[in-house]
Design a protein around this motif. Sequence first.
Motif, short mmCIF file in Angstrom:
data_model
loop_
_atom_site.label_atom_id
_atom_site.label_comp_id
_atom_site.label_asym_id
_atom_site.label_seq_id
_atom_site.Cartn_x
_atom_site.Cartn_y
_atom_site.Cartn_z
N GLY A 276 11.38 -17.80 3.76
CA GLY A 276 9.90 -17.89 4.20
C GLY A 276 9.91 -16.66 2.65
O GLY A 276 8.64 -17.65 1.89
N THR A 277 10.08 -16.37 1.97
CA THR A 277 9.84 -15.77 0.92
C THR A 277 9.80 -16.68 -0.07
O THR A 277 9.08 -17.07 -0.82
CB THR A 277 10.55 -14.85 0.16
OG1 THR A 277 10.87 -13.92 0.45
CG2 THR A 277 10.39 -14.07 -0.76
N GLY A 279 9.09 -19.92 0.22
CA GLY A 279 7.89 -21.17 0.74
C GLY A 279 6.93 -20.71 0.14
O GLY A 279 5.91 -20.48 -0.42
N TRP A 280 6.49 -18.75 0.44
CA TRP A 280 5.58 -18.71 -0.17
C TRP A 280 5.45 -18.27 -2.33
O TRP A 280 4.51 -18.21 -2.52
CB TRP A 280 4.99 -16.70 0.55
CG TRP A 280 4.86 -15.87 0.03
CD1 TRP A 280 4.83 -14.67 -1.48
CD2 TRP A 280 3.13 -15.80 -0.11
NE1 TRP A 280 3.38 -14.03 -1.32
CE2 TRP A 280 2.01 -14.64 -1.16
CE3 TRP A 280 2.71 -16.62 1.06
CZ2 TRP A 280 0.77 -15.14 -0.80
CZ3 TRP A 280 0.90 -16.69 0.54
CH2 TRP A 280 0.44 -15.23 0.07
N PHE A 281 6.85 -17.94 -2.72
CA PHE A 281 6.36 -18.40 -4.54
C PHE A 281 6.22 -19.73 -4.24
O PHE A 281 5.52 -19.99 -5.54
CB PHE A 281 8.01 -17.90 -4.18
CG PHE A 281 8.30 -15.85 -4.62
CD1 PHE A 281 7.44 -15.54 -3.85
CD2 PHE A 281 9.87 -15.63 -5.04
CE1 PHE A 281 7.67 -14.28 -4.08
CE2 PHE A 281 10.03 -14.66 -4.77
CZ PHE A 281 8.79 -13.61 -4.09
N LEU A 283 3.75 -21.76 -3.02
CA LEU A 283 2.47 -21.64 -3.25
C LEU A 283 1.56 -21.06 -3.27
O LEU A 283 1.19 -21.60 -4.51
CB LEU A 283 2.17 -21.48 -0.91
CG LEU A 283 2.60 -21.67 -0.07
CD1 LEU A 283 2.23 -21.25 0.92
CD2 LEU A 283 1.54 -23.44 -0.70
N GLN A 284 2.32 -19.72 -4.55
CA GLN A 284 2.13 -19.40 -5.63
C GLN A 284 1.61 -19.81 -6.99
O GLN A 284 1.03 -19.39 -8.03
CB GLN A 284 2.62 -17.86 -5.35
CG GLN A 284 1.95 -17.18 -4.60
CD GLN A 284 2.60 -15.18 -4.43
OE1 GLN A 284 3.48 -14.99 -4.92
NE2 GLN A 284 1.35 -14.93 -3.61
#
Length: 349
Positions: A276-277, A279-281, A283-284
Amino acid sequence: MTDSVPLRHARTVVEEPSPATGSAILRRTVRRHRTRLIVSSLLFGVHQLCETMVPVAIGLIVSRAIDTGDVTAMIVSLVGLAALFVTLSYAWRIGARIIVVAIEREAHLVRVEVAGRVLDPRGVRTELSAGELLTVSTSDAEKESWILDLIARVFASAVAVVASAVALLIIDVPLGLAVLIGTPVILIALQRLAPLLTRAATAQQARIAGVSGMATDLVSGVRPLRGIGAENAATERFVTSSRTALAATLKLARANNVYQGLSATVNALLAVGIAGTAGWFALQGRISVGELITVIGLAQFVIEPLTGLARIPGVVAMVRGSADRLALVLGAEHVLPQSKSAVPARTDL
């Protein structure tokens, strides 16, 4: 008749002392199979290292071949991926073959040693029945040898976790730190439950050995029991003992199920958190698509070695329990003292 042999041609028999504790038996097992253990551990380590490199290789293929549309890079990448799978496959096959040979040889050596101890003309001072001695020489001798496989697999799992952490550190430092910090924390927390598993495993093995011993005694004493009309009493005793062993086995099974379920849940949460982390990275824009695929693959893969490491206390409890029971026989004193007479080196008819 045989001619008398002068004393100078005689030799004194010196018995090699047997290990008196379970820990000593396990250390001896590792020591006399250390070469095979080292080679097998290294091969298992190579296998796990190659397994770790599979998601890394897939991420590189996506970044350098699929995204760019480079056909040459795609061909080279596929050849490299095939070589990776060939290496990991043969490393596992050869390593497993080596360690299985070591396990079987150790089990055979211990069986023969227990049999020699029990059949020694001087006798052996032990409270175990004949049936329990049979269980010790078979089941416990086999389980004690599992320490070799355990060490090799622990080394391989450690290699996989470290390699995954390094790969994640290269992609993004926080992702790698999550594995490096989370793994010891999980193992230390789960280690708190190890004494419970050890006590449950020891009790279960003792109960099973007792039932086996009673069954052996009943079979060998069928005629005397019939002669005095004690079949019903013997049956009731065996049923009661068998139920006690069943209860101990179910208790151990429940303890193992709770432990394994807890460890699997914690490991899965760690992997989900890493994915999950990542995936967030992504997106950024902090990591690329290829790196995201690598992280997700590593997060899924790292569950396997973490689960293997988490199962260590349960297997250690079983192995240690068997080693302790073997020590009851191998470390027991003889009923009669050793003879002081010398054994002739040769005789002449």
